[in-house]
Design a protein around this motif. Structure first.
Motif, PDB file in Angstrom:
ATOM      1  N   THR A  75      -4.808 -10.124  -2.189  1.00 12.12           N
ATOM      2  CA  THR A  75      -3.354 -10.508  -2.107  1.00 12.12           C
ATOM      3  C   THR A  75      -3.339 -12.188  -1.898  1.00 12.12           C
ATOM      4  O   THR A  75      -2.273 -12.779  -1.737  1.00 12.12           O
ATOM      5  N   LEU A  84       0.784  -4.302   1.509  1.00 12.47           N
ATOM      6  CA  LEU A  84      -0.355  -4.643   0.041  1.00 12.47           C
ATOM      7  C   LEU A  84      -1.676  -4.689   0.533  1.00 12.47           C
ATOM      8  O   LEU A  84      -2.054  -5.321   1.480  1.00 12.47           O
ATOM      9  N   VAL A 105      -4.436  -4.500  -6.403  1.00 13.56           N
ATOM     10  CA  VAL A 105      -3.846  -4.520  -5.431  1.00 13.56           C
ATOM     11  C   VAL A 105      -3.003  -2.950  -5.219  1.00 13.56           C
ATOM     12  O   VAL A 105      -2.274  -2.660  -6.302  1.00 13.56           O
ATOM     13  N   TYR A 140      -0.839  -0.330  -2.607  1.00 16.44           N
ATOM     14  CA  TYR A 140       0.271  -0.398  -1.562  1.00 16.44           C
ATOM     15  C   TYR A 140       0.395   0.935  -1.083  1.00 16.44           C
ATOM     16  O   TYR A 140       0.439   1.970  -1.381  1.00 16.44           O
TER      17      TYR A 140
END
Length: 374
Positions: free
Chosen positions: A52, A48, A29, A31
């Motif tokens: 997820t 994000l 992940v 961001y």
């Protein structure tokens, strides 16, 4: 997934650092942080990106500084209106508000021709309480032999006169990254007398490299016109290109579809998509009746087709109207046959006000009906 943080979150606070440390440890992940400075508060959102699906909304909401969590399920990740997503749907630029709940009129010259015509146009707008306009300096044309606009040569006097007459935002098309810097330099040279909304024309809706470049700068908001021969989805994804690069101050423009089924109009008017775009995204929606209709035809009552098209779009909830006016349409170097005259400006503005009032009444009726059925 989008994490919406508490307003005015302290970016130096231990809690904020703790949140970022946690996000840094999430496997697969990445961001991206976006800050939006409003008149009274700063909003921070963290996007994000990646795997997820396994992240719990309730747990993510319990993290430090997090106020709300939105799970993104639509294709338009940044600009989309996602399930249970009630984030603000407006932005402010140079003192002018652009949102899905208000209306701005951008009447002006499709192409700048002379300083005199620019001043006459801006003077008329000022006299009728208008603070926005359109002024074309760079004009992509179908024929290489047609007038292509005065370019950077006209920018200093356009901006100077805009400041003189209290014009706060000018919609101005750009076709190359160099135009952005030329606009920035001319604004600086005139003491930032006004503001500019960069316009991406219908021919460049899928010029992805230009979209990325315009999206990376955040000095100017952007008006993106729908591509004249592509689907609505493809055009909305073009707007997403802008937002994915960082600029979320985007207005989506409907300007008609290129097909002979629209004859005798220049394009097939697509203003029924105004509420569709507002439902699918959080962008304000602009209509361009001049390039949709393309002529000064009128009905037996004397109402111009352009005015009918404007009314249709405004009653459907349009938030911006981009319309051609000219002090002397017969002398216009671009699109003179579709330009309205300065003498028609007060009646045009009154007609728009009537259509907007009708929209407000329809919206109030829908709210009452919804409440009574709840």
């Amino acid at each position: 997934m989008i994490l919406i943080l508490t307003p005015n979150v302290d970016l130096h606070a231990p809690e904020y650092r703790q949140l970022l440390d946690y996000l840094d440890r999430l496997p697969n992940v990445a961001y991206r942080i976006h800050h939006e400075q409003g008149a009274h508060q700063r909003l921070t959102e963290i996007y994000l990106i990646g795997d997820t699906a396994a992240l719990s909304i309730d747990y993510m909401k319990s993290l430090p500084c997090v106020e709300r969590v939105v799970r993104v399920s639509e294709e338009y990740r940044v600009l989309g209106r996602h399930k249970d997503d009630s984030r603000p749907t407006h932005f402010e630029y140079n003192g002018v508000r652009f949102g899905q709940d208000n209306l701005n009129i951008f009447a002006g010259l499709c192409a700048v021709d002379t300083r005199e015509h620019v001043e006459l146009m801006l003077k008329a707008l000022h006299a009728h309480g208008q603070v926005c306009t359109r002024m074309g300096a760079y004009k992509p044309r179908t024929s290489p032999y047609s007038f292509q606009g005065h370019g950077k040569a006209c920018l200093p006097y356009v901006f100077e006169l805009a400041g003189k007459y209290g014009i706060k935002v000018i919609a101005m098309e750009v076709t190359h990254e160099s135009h952005i810097e030329e606009i920035r330099e001319a604004l600086d040279a005139t003491g930032n007398a006004t503001g500019v909304m960069l316009q991406i024309g219908t021919r460049n809706t899928q010029n992805f490299e230009l979209l990325k470049i315009v999206g990376r700068q955040q000095d100017f908001p952007v008006l993106l016109k729908r591509g004249f021969g592509i689907t609505l989805d493809e055009s909305l994804n073009a707007a997403e290109y802008l937002a994915s690069e960082g600029n979320r101050k985007v207005v989506f423009g409907l300007r008609g579809m290129k097909t002979n089924m629209g004859d005798p109009h220049r394009n097939f008017v697509d203003f029924a998509h105004v509420p569709v775009v507002k439902r699918l995204t959080r962008m304000p929606v602009c209509i361009d009746p001049s390039h949709s209709v393309g002529s000064r035809g009128a009905d037996p009552d004397g109402i111009l087709d352009i005015q009918h098209a404007v009314a249709q779009g405004v009653i459907a909830g349009a938030n911006m109207v981009l319309v051609d006016f000219h002090p002397a349409p017969a002398k216009a170097l671009v699109d003179g046959p579709q330009a309205l005259t300065l003498e028609e400006l007060p009646g045009f503005l009154e007609d728009v006000a009537i259509a907007r009032e009708a929209y407000e009444k329809r919206r109030a009726l829908a709210l009452r009906t919804k409440t009574s059925h709840a």
